[in-house]
Design a protein around this motif. Structure first.
Motif, short mmCIF file in Angstrom:
data_model
loop_
_atom_site.label_atom_id
_atom_site.label_comp_id
_atom_site.label_asym_id
_atom_site.label_seq_id
_atom_site.Cartn_x
_atom_site.Cartn_y
_atom_site.Cartn_z
N ARG A 17 39.41 24.13 -26.33
CA ARG A 17 38.19 24.60 -25.66
C ARG A 17 37.25 25.28 -26.66
N GLN A 18 37.82 25.97 -27.63
CA GLN A 18 36.97 26.58 -28.65
C GLN A 18 36.21 25.52 -29.44
N LEU A 19 36.88 24.41 -29.75
CA LEU A 19 36.21 23.34 -30.50
C LEU A 19 35.10 22.70 -29.68
N ALA A 20 35.33 22.55 -28.39
CA ALA A 20 34.27 22.01 -27.52
C ALA A 20 33.07 22.97 -27.51
N GLU A 21 33.35 24.26 -27.48
CA GLU A 21 32.28 25.25 -27.52
C GLU A 21 31.55 25.21 -28.85
N LEU A 22 32.28 25.00 -29.94
CA LEU A 22 31.67 24.88 -31.27
C LEU A 22 30.65 23.75 -31.30
N ILE A 23 31.02 22.60 -30.77
CA ILE A 23 30.13 21.44 -30.78
C ILE A 23 28.89 21.71 -29.94
N ARG A 24 29.08 22.30 -28.77
CA ARG A 24 27.92 22.65 -27.93
C ARG A 24 27.01 23.63 -28.64
N SER A 25 27.62 24.61 -29.30
CA SER A 25 26.84 25.62 -30.00
C SER A 25 26.01 25.02 -31.12
N GLN A 26 26.61 24.11 -31.87
CA GLN A 26 25.88 23.49 -32.98
C GLN A 26 24.76 22.60 -32.47
N ILE A 27 25.02 21.86 -31.40
CA ILE A 27 23.96 21.02 -30.83
C ILE A 27 22.79 21.89 -30.39
N GLY A 28 23.07 22.97 -29.69
CA GLY A 28 22.01 23.87 -29.24
C GLY A 28 21.23 24.46 -30.40
N PHE A 29 21.93 24.84 -31.45
CA PHE A 29 21.26 25.41 -32.62
C PHE A 29 20.33 24.39 -33.27
N MET A 30 20.82 23.14 -33.43
CA MET A 30 20.00 22.11 -34.07
C MET A 30 18.80 21.74 -33.21
N VAL A 31 19.00 21.67 -31.89
CA VAL A 31 17.88 21.37 -30.99
C VAL A 31 16.81 22.45 -31.08
N HIS A 78 33.72 24.56 -43.76
CA HIS A 78 32.47 24.01 -44.29
C HIS A 78 31.31 24.91 -43.86
N PRO A 79 30.36 25.19 -44.76
CA PRO A 79 29.26 26.11 -44.43
C PRO A 79 28.47 25.73 -43.19
N PHE A 80 28.32 24.43 -42.94
CA PHE A 80 27.57 23.97 -41.78
C PHE A 80 28.24 24.39 -40.48
N VAL A 81 29.57 24.56 -40.52
CA VAL A 81 30.36 24.82 -39.32
C VAL A 81 30.82 26.26 -39.24
N ALA A 82 31.09 26.88 -40.40
CA ALA A 82 31.81 28.15 -40.45
C ALA A 82 31.14 29.25 -39.63
N GLU A 83 29.82 29.38 -39.76
CA GLU A 83 29.14 30.46 -39.05
C GLU A 83 29.26 30.30 -37.53
#
Length: 386
Positions: free
Chosen positions: A243-257, A222-227
């Protein structure tokens, strides 16, 4: 910390519905700190531990419920509030309380109560949040409710924007203690609402994958996640997928914040007071237009793949039936309710029906299931799908 000029200042609070005049009113806490503490110590807040977030009464210990979700929202909201120079305590109070009005079984339960009250004004979880905090949850000797500040109540009423058509519950509370429903709420309230979006957009990914309802390949494409996923794989090749998925979620939260902070700072240029925030012709707390569009697209994906998953739809149908049957039983035999609720049962409609709905709305998932089994002699099947 020095507050920004557009922040809500507890020293200039509009006060409380019921003035506090005894010694308890004095002390080191600000008005908004006291609100936050009252919310945390309330029965209504504790019940969020056993109320649905995405999955109903999950058996697994790692799924989120309303309580853990609210804590996650508060954590995100405080970071944003601190960066923008807002009052952190008011922001946290709003984040912690925003889901208190949800009945058992989440939105399925809300639909059941709304249908049951179709002749009595309907049911809305946001209005019921205010009703719970202002009238139902009453641990104090001097007054009904928690007697929160005007700014906290206003923020809960309008955190999603001006309210042009309030339902009966919100209308009654507004008439008793005017909340200026036609304007925007404070920036603290706007930040709390957007933090809610950030939290569930990302943490529901975690729960959806754990439950097996989300397809990993579809999600990561999905475009929202892929990058973000591509960046995680580049930075952490060979690391276990979990662990990669946990990092993905942290990364997206930081980006949105970070996006929210940057866009909000741009919108706040020239704004010199909280009254200007309320009187603006648009929300001043916001994602950038690009992120807002991408986030809406991701929400559509999550509704299609997770929230409206066939198993979720069937579970929601069963949950609605449980609350409908509870409402029917209490309407026909009020003696089945707890004694304190029997003693305060109104004699006339629509207050009588609303009283029954208040009682059911306060239940947790598991208590509603227990009450249903006690009345009907059977435990509802298929209410847990994880």
């Amino acid at each position: 910390m020095t507050l920004a000029p557009y922040a809500s200042n507890p020293a200039r609070s509009r006060g409380r519905e019921f003035p506090m005049e005894n010694a308890v009113a004095r002390g080191p806490r600000s008005a908004y700190q006291r609100d936050r503490d009252r919310i945390i110590h309330s029965i209504a807040f504790r019940r969020l531990r056993y109320k649905t977030q995405v999955f109903i009464a999950p058996d697994g210990d790692h799924y989120r419920v309303r309580l853990t979700h609210s804590l996650e929202v508060a954590q995100i909201a405080r970071v944003i509030a601190r960066t923008l120079g807002l009052d952190e305590d008011l922001t946290e109070a709003l984040a912690l309380a925003h889901d208190i009005g949800h009945p058992p079984f989440g939105h399925a339960g809300e639909e059941a109560l709304d249908s049951a009250l179709h002749k009595a004004g309907g049911f809305d979880h946001n209005a019921h949040c205010l009703r719970t905090l202002m009238r139902i949850d009453s641990p104090y000797c001097e007054h009904d409710g928690l007697n929160l500040t005007w700014e906290t109540l206003e923020g809960l009423a309008k955190h999603n924007g001006p309210v042009t058509a309030p339902n009966w519950a919100l209308s009654e509370l507004d008439a008793a203690y005017g909340l200026e429903l036609g304007t925007y709420a404070s920036l603290e309230a706007q930040v709390a609402a957007l933090s809610d979006d950030i939290a569930y957009d990302n943490h529901d990914i975690d729960d959806g994958l754990r439950a097996g309802f989300l397809d990993l390949d579809e999600l990561l494409a999905h475009p929202f996640v892929a990058e973000h996923w591509g960046e995680v794989e580049r930075r952490y090749p060979g690391v276990p997928r979990e662990r990669q998925l946990a990092e993905l979620i942290r990364s997206q939260i930081g980006f949105m914040v970070n996006d929210l902070i940057a866009e909000t700072q741009q919108r706040l240029v020239g704004v010199g007071s909280v009254d200007e925030v309320r009187g603006a012709d648009r929300p001043l707390g916001a994602f950038s237009p690009e992120l807002a569009e991408a986030e809406r697209g991701f929400k559509r994906f999550m509704y299609d793949k997770l929230y409206y998953h066939p198993e979720q739809i069937e579970t929601a149908r069963r949950a609605r039936a449980v609350l409908a049957e509870l409402y029917s039983a209490y309407s026909q035999q009020p003696v089945l309710m707890e004694e304190s609720w029997i003693d305060t049962m109104p004699r006339h409609e629509p207050e009588r029906s609303r009283h029954i709905a208040d009682y059911i709305a306060g239940m947790t998932d598991r208590y509603a299931i227990t009450c249903h089994a006690q009345i009907y002699g059977r435990t509802p099947e298929g209410l847990r799908n994880v």
